[in-house]
Write an enzyme that holds these catalytic residues in place. Structure first.
Site, mmCIF file in Angstrom:
data_model
loop_
_atom_site.group_PDB
_atom_site.id
_atom_site.type_symbol
_atom_site.label_atom_id
_atom_site.label_comp_id
_atom_site.label_asym_id
_atom_site.label_seq_id
_atom_site.Cartn_x
_atom_site.Cartn_y
_atom_site.Cartn_z
ATOM 1 C CB SER A 236 67.680 48.615 29.283
ATOM 2 O OG SER A 236 68.443 48.237 28.168
ATOM 3 C CG ASP A 463 62.691 46.732 23.785
ATOM 4 O OD1 ASP A 463 63.763 47.066 23.246
ATOM 5 O OD2 ASP A 463 62.394 47.027 24.955
ATOM 6 C CG HIS A 493 64.869 50.217 25.070
ATOM 7 N ND1 HIS A 493 64.909 48.843 25.171
ATOM 8 C CD2 HIS A 493 65.871 50.683 25.878
ATOM 9 C CE1 HIS A 493 65.900 48.495 25.978
ATOM 10 N NE2 HIS A 493 66.478 49.584 26.422
#
Length: 525
Positions: A236, A463, A493
């Site tokens: 991320s 995602d 995610h």
């Protein structure tokens, strides 16, 4: 159906890294480095010796909880502190301490080096994140010391603080999607109070908590850990941090993986719009799953549109009248939206979302409020980690854009078109840095890294938080011969921890054996 204490505990420890077990403390510290800065500047910092000690329980800023349990083979977690300059433009000045955690490699004779993790946020604690997910990286521990850290401003590393726990309860209960001038003023006043609180409590640190400084910290960490190259696993926001590192230190990049990739070309507005579309796509997929299960799904509707209409009607109802939540706290529209978003980070939590929506429709907001608390870093004892304070501080010093509420309002139509559920929420959030006391740095990060070793860039088509398109943008921005794209056709995610054997095999082969997969490899769910 009311959420049980066991379910709430499971949510608060499993849905987000910041509330998982980890290593931190509010008092005892590792020994000072043998060569502190001051007399020797950067050379002294690079030659400092770390003192590794057993990890205590996490501090409140890291989310609380017990100390991390030993790994297989009874390997204990070790913690230490790294001295780094507060201001990298003046490295002989004041230093701050960064908290580190590691688990030593199992096969010392085949050890490659350290593998440094950043789990995202920005603002997530690596000292809680790494122990929480360590079982997923046990194969990698065969040849690497697993290492993570609390970046500057996060957790145990000179944490940014803004409001008291009671003030944060009131702040997160506000209406973040105002409907009239009075609500707009209330929101603007609250955002200013939040920013003023950050300035009052953490002012000297605020100019220095940005991503570029964190990347420089990682190169110092590499040197102190004794590694010629930085082997890195960024997830991320960790992909943005890794990209900035690769731009600053391309020759120092070892084997690196970016998973759940932030689009480096997207500024604040484009990034927020992309997230609105990403969360809407994830909600569409959740609704389709509900429809496909027919009577086994407790939510009303026989089509995606009908299920999502139920959701929007519920949120509209909460906007007018919150419902009972946990204790004396109510579930508001904002907290419900936040809770829905939190549950879309992983397909494993779709059942909680279904149960939470059904319960809220019946007047019980406990489960959605628990999900919202998880995202905001609120523990069951009412204390907050500093995840959101650090997130604001890092984002606001990184990005130059400063939107007023009026400017955010002008952009609402495109956000509502992108997502009937999350559009308003994401659109109004553009103004979150409007009162910030420190200027921003860039329109978007430079991640071009000519001369870097290959970086494996893993994108997930479903995602919600880092839409799939960001992976292709990252590959292009890193430059020819650097980024290698791997696509995972799945939900949630990130990809490595998704359960995909294909993704895990490709990533492990690169990190452990240096085998770069063919460009544009696709792994199906």
């Amino acid at each position: 159906m009311p959420i049980s204490a066991a379910q709430r505990a499971a949510l608060l420890t499993a849905t987000t890294v910041l509330l998982a077990t980890g290593c931190s403390d509010g008092g005892d510290k590792a020994a000072e480095p043998s060569n502190p800065a001051g007399s020797g500047g950067l050379s002294a910092l690079a030659s400092q010796k770390l003192s590794w000690n057993p990890c205590p329980a996490p501090s409140a800023a890291e989310g609380g909880g017990p100390a991390p349990s030993p790994l297989p083979g009874n390997t204990a977690w070790e913690c230490s502190f790294l001295q780094t300059p507060l201001d990298w433009s003046a490295p002989e000045g004041r230093t701050i301490e960064l908290a580190l955690i590691r688990a030593r490699a199992r096969n010392k004779d085949q050890r490659i080096g350290s593998l440094v993790f950043n789990f995202g946020g920005p603002g997530g604690s690596g000292l809680t994140g790494l122990p929480s997910f360590a079982k997923d990286y046990e194969t990698l521990r065969g040849r690497y010391d697993l290492v993570s850290f609390d970046p500057r401003g996060v957790g145990r590393s000179d944490p940014v603080e803004c409001l008291t726990d009671k003030e944060l309860d009131a702040y997160y209960a506000l209406d973040f999607t105002p409907d009239d001038a009075a609500e707009e003023k209330t929101l603007a006043d609250a955002q200013k109070k939040y920013a003023d609180g950050c300035r009052k409590d953490s002012g000297p640190a605020l100019p220095h908590v940005g991503t570029e400084n964190a990347a420089r910290d990682m190169d110092l960490m590499r040197q102190v850990l004794g590694d010629a190259k930085l082997h890195y696993f960024g997830i991320s926001y960790g992909t943005e941090l890794g990209g900035v590192y690769a731009h600053l230190f391309p020759k120092n990049v070892g084997r690196a993986v970016f998973d759940a990739v932030v689009d480096p070309d997207a500024g604040v507005e484009a990034g927020a719009l992309g997230q609105a579309k990403g969360f809407q796509l994830a909600l569409d997929n959740f609704a389709q799953d509900c429809v496909d299960r027919g009577d086994r799904c407790t939510l009303p509707g026989t089509s995606v549109a009908e299920v999502e209409s139920f959701v929007t009607d519920l949120l509209a109802s909460l906007d007018k009248k919150p419902i009972p939540g946990i204790g004396d706290r109510e579930l508001t529209q904002t907290q419900a939206t936040n809770g829905i978003a939190q549950s879309l980070y992983s397909k494993e939590f779709w059942p909680y979302l279904e149960q939470g929506l059904d319960a809220a429709d019946g007047g019980d907001g406990a489960l959605l409020l628990a999900l919202s608390d998880s995202m905001n870093g609120r523990g069951q004892n009412g204390s907050y980690s500093n995840i959101q304070a650090a997130n604001a501080a890092i984002n606001c010093v990184d990005y130059k854009e400063r939107y007023t509420l009026d400017q955010a309002k002008e952009r609402l139509p495109q956000f509502r078109e992108a997502s009937p559920v999350f559009g308003d929420f994401m659109g109004w959030a553009l103004a979150s840095c409007s009162s910030w006391p420190v200027a921003g740095t860039w329109e978007h990060p430079d991640v071009s890294a000519p001369g870097s070793a290959p970086i494996l860039v893993v994108g997930n088509t479903g995602d919600p938080a880092t839409p799939y398109e960001g992976a292709r943008s990252m590959v292009k921005a890193l430059g020819p011969g650097v980024g290698v794209e791997l696509t995972y056709e799945g939900e949630g995610h990130g990809a490595y921890n998704s359960g995909s054997a294909c993704v895990k095999k490709a990533v492990d082969a690169y990190l452990l054996d240096g085998k770069v997969p063919a460009a544009d490899t696709v792994c199906s769910s």
